[in-house]
Write a protein that holds these residues in place. Structure first.
Motif, PDB file in Angstrom:
ATOM      1  N   TRP A  70       0.854  -1.181   0.000  1.00 40.11           N
ATOM      2  CA  TRP A  70       0.000   0.000   0.000  1.00 40.11           C
ATOM      3  C   TRP A  70       0.896   1.240   0.000  1.00 40.11           C
ATOM      4  N   GLY A  71       0.301   2.404   0.058  1.00 41.83           N
ATOM      5  CA  GLY A  71       1.070   3.644   0.037  1.00 41.83           C
ATOM      6  C   GLY A  71       1.357   4.157  -1.360  1.00 41.83           C
ATOM      7  N   LEU A  72       0.611   3.647  -2.368  1.00 46.12           N
ATOM      8  CA  LEU A  72       0.866   4.063  -3.748  1.00 46.12           C
ATOM      9  C   LEU A  72       0.539   5.531  -3.986  1.00 46.12           C
ATOM     10  N   GLU A  73      -0.243   6.129  -3.088  1.00 49.23           N
ATOM     11  CA  GLU A  73      -0.594   7.531  -3.265  1.00 49.23           C
ATOM     12  C   GLU A  73       0.634   8.442  -3.229  1.00 49.23           C
ATOM     13  N   CYS A  74       1.715   7.946  -2.647  1.00 52.63           N
ATOM     14  CA  CYS A  74       2.936   8.758  -2.562  1.00 52.63           C
ATOM     15  C   CYS A  74       3.515   9.033  -3.943  1.00 52.63           C
ATOM     16  N   LEU A  75       3.080   8.263  -4.965  1.00 54.02           N
ATOM     17  CA  LEU A  75       3.612   8.433  -6.314  1.00 54.02           C
ATOM     18  C   LEU A  75       2.776   9.371  -7.175  1.00 54.02           C
ATOM     19  N   ALA A  76       1.663   9.856  -6.660  1.00 52.62           N
ATOM     20  CA  ALA A  76       0.752  10.637  -7.482  1.00 52.62           C
ATOM     21  C   ALA A  76       1.357  11.953  -7.946  1.00 52.62           C
ATOM     22  N   HIS A  77       2.297  12.518  -7.213  1.00 49.98           N
ATOM     23  CA  HIS A  77       2.933  13.768  -7.618  1.00 49.98           C
ATOM     24  C   HIS A  77       4.149  13.520  -8.501  1.00 49.98           C
ATOM     25  N   ASN A  78       4.445  12.228  -8.758  1.00 47.75           N
ATOM     26  CA  ASN A  78       5.596  11.828  -9.552  1.00 47.75           C
ATOM     27  C   ASN A  78       5.288  12.005 -11.038  1.00 47.75           C
ATOM     28  N   PRO A  79       6.267  12.446 -11.868  1.00 49.06           N
ATOM     29  CA  PRO A  79       6.047  12.520 -13.318  1.00 49.06           C
ATOM     30  C   PRO A  79       5.595  11.190 -13.902  1.00 49.06           C
ATOM     31  N   PHE A  80       5.874  10.120 -13.216  1.00 48.48           N
ATOM     32  CA  PHE A  80       5.439   8.781 -13.623  1.00 48.48           C
ATOM     33  C   PHE A  80       3.922   8.711 -13.794  1.00 48.48           C
ATOM     34  N   CYS A  81       3.195   9.571 -13.094  1.00 48.64           N
ATOM     35  CA  CYS A  81       1.729   9.534 -13.125  1.00 48.64           C
ATOM     36  C   CYS A  81       1.137  10.078 -14.419  1.00 48.64           C
ATOM     37  N   GLY A  82       1.915  10.836 -15.154  1.00 48.56           N
ATOM     38  CA  GLY A  82       1.371  11.348 -16.406  1.00 48.56           C
ATOM     39  C   GLY A  82       1.340  12.859 -16.480  1.00 48.56           C
ATOM     40  N   VAL A  83       2.358  13.522 -15.959  1.00 48.76           N
ATOM     41  CA  VAL A  83       2.407  14.968 -16.067  1.00 48.76           C
ATOM     42  C   VAL A  83       2.672  15.352 -17.521  1.00 48.76           C
ATOM     43  N   ASN A  84       1.945  16.344 -18.019  1.00 50.41           N
ATOM     44  CA  ASN A  84       2.072  16.823 -19.398  1.00 50.41           C
ATOM     45  C   ASN A  84       1.829  15.712 -20.419  1.00 50.41           C
ATOM     46  N   GLY A  85       0.982  14.771 -20.080  1.00 47.58           N
ATOM     47  CA  GLY A  85       0.612  13.739 -21.029  1.00 47.58           C
ATOM     48  C   GLY A  85       1.552  12.551 -21.045  1.00 47.58           C
ATOM     49  N   ALA A  86       2.713  12.661 -20.428  1.00 50.42           N
ATOM     50  CA  ALA A  86       3.634  11.523 -20.408  1.00 50.42           C
ATOM     51  C   ALA A  86       3.211  10.564 -19.315  1.00 50.42           C
ATOM     52  N   HIS A  87       3.530   9.322 -19.476  1.00 47.37           N
ATOM     53  CA  HIS A  87       3.185   8.374 -18.421  1.00 47.37           C
ATOM     54  C   HIS A  87       4.114   7.174 -18.455  1.00 47.37           C
ATOM     55  N   GLY A  88       4.218   6.563 -17.313  1.00 49.86           N
ATOM     56  CA  GLY A  88       4.973   5.326 -17.232  1.00 49.86           C
ATOM     57  C   GLY A  88       4.011   4.150 -17.205  1.00 49.86           C
ATOM     58  N   GLU A  89       4.549   2.988 -16.935  1.00 46.80           N
ATOM     59  CA  GLU A  89       3.728   1.782 -16.908  1.00 46.80           C
ATOM     60  C   GLU A  89       3.588   1.292 -15.475  1.00 46.80           C
ATOM     61  N   PHE A  90       2.356   0.946 -15.147  1.00 44.58           N
ATOM     62  CA  PHE A  90       2.069   0.485 -13.797  1.00 44.58           C
ATOM     63  C   PHE A  90       1.285  -0.818 -13.903  1.00 44.58           C
ATOM     64  N   PHE A  91       1.854  -1.888 -13.369  1.00 44.38           N
ATOM     65  CA  PHE A  91       1.226  -3.190 -13.483  1.00 44.38           C
ATOM     66  C   PHE A  91       0.985  -3.794 -12.104  1.00 44.38           C
ATOM     67  N   GLN A  92      -0.238  -4.229 -11.862  1.00 44.56           N
ATOM     68  CA  GLN A  92      -0.528  -5.032 -10.694  1.00 44.56           C
ATOM     69  C   GLN A  92      -1.839  -5.769 -10.926  1.00 44.56           C
ATOM     70  N   ASP A  93      -2.048  -6.828 -10.190  1.00 41.30           N
ATOM     71  CA  ASP A  93      -3.217  -7.674 -10.459  1.00 41.30           C
ATOM     72  C   ASP A  93      -4.372  -7.409  -9.507  1.00 41.30           C
TER      73      ASP A  93
END
Length: 290
Positions: free
Chosen positions: A145-168
């Protein structure tokens, strides 16, 4: 089955920058402490049980250890330059951990794959991973848990860019989850940014308090030093005065000694005169008897 340590030592020099032994049917613990130039380690699809590093392993940027028998993430603690690591893959091992704070120092990591392990813990240790591009949590048991800590990360999709997030399983506090690619919702990002801002304010407050404490401690130390210096000066002055008194007493004693010596010389002269007179009287009596 081949012992991994023997295989590495027989096939790679101590100066190797890349060690790739994927799918070699290797077993056992791997000690890499003497491989000081090592940058990339690829050992996927073996049965390796442990990795050992040391302060000599300063250049490691990639560890790809999918599908092995690793039981812990503790080997990360011995990497001397965690900011060098860009790629960490330990998917499908036997890792059992309740403490994910071990991940916190690897702030420049771009890819993290820790799925298919028995991991439970708080991923807020990733809050400073601003370069993260891929996060793979598939098959983690029981959960993180604690994934909310990543919401301010560019990984989340700032300016339309995004990374990949995988979980089941769906993230607990994230609403948008599209084709296994997490971009993060605006509401969620705002909530997280508010939380980050609050934490930042708390941190600034703590820094100010500690700065004030240090300032007060410094002032107290300066005051104590000043008092000690004054006390030492006073003691030095008293000792100097006492020494002057002793010198004066010594001078008086020397003067007295000199006077006594002179007096003794006078008495000695008188004694000599008396002795001479006595001898003369004695001779007189011999030569002029009555």
């Amino acid at each position: 089955m081949v012992n991994v340590q023997e295989y590495i030592e027989n096939n790679f020099s101590k100066g190797s920058r890349v060690i790739n032994v994927a799918v070699k049917n290797l077993v056992g613990s791997l000690d890499l402490r003497e491989y000081s130039n090592l940058e990339e380690l690829v050992i996927e699809m073996n049965q390796i049980t442990n990795l050992i590093f040391s302060e000599k392993n300063k250049n490691i940027s990639k560890i790809e250890a999918y599908d092995n028998q690793l039981t812990s993430l503790d080997f990360l603690n011995s990497l001397p330059n965690p900011e060098k690591l860009k790629w960490l893959g330990v998917f499908q091992n036997q890792i059992s951990s309740n403490n994910l704070e071990v991940l916190a120092p690897f702030v420049n990591c771009e890819m993290l794959s820790i799925g298919k392990n028995y991991i439970r813990g708080n991923l807020s240790s990733l809050r400073y991973w601003t370069n993260l591009k891929r996060l793979d949590l598939v098959g983690i048991k029981p959960k993180v848990w604690g994934l909310e800590c990543l919401a301010h990360n560019p990984f989340c999709g700032v300016n339309g860019a995004h990374g990949e997030f995988f979980q089941d399983y769906p993230p607990k506090n994230i609403q948008e989850f599209n084709n296994n690619t997490w971009r993060g919702s605006n509401d969620f990002r705002k909530l997280s940014n508010d939380k980050v801002q609050s934490q930042s304010q708390e941190l600034d407050k703590l820094k100010n308090e500690r700065s004030q404490e240090k300032k007060e401690q410094s002032q107290e130390l300066d005051k104590l030093k000043k008092e000690q210096i004054q006390e030492l000066d006073k003691l030095k002055k008293e000792q100097s005065q006492e020494l002057d008194k002793l010198k004066q007493q010594c001078q008086e004693l020397d003067k007295l000694k000199k006077e006594q010596s002179q007096e003794f010389d006078k008495l000695k002269q008188q004694y000599q005169k008396l002795d001479k007179l006595k001898k003369e009287q004695s001779l007189n009596e011999v030569f002029n008897p009555q």
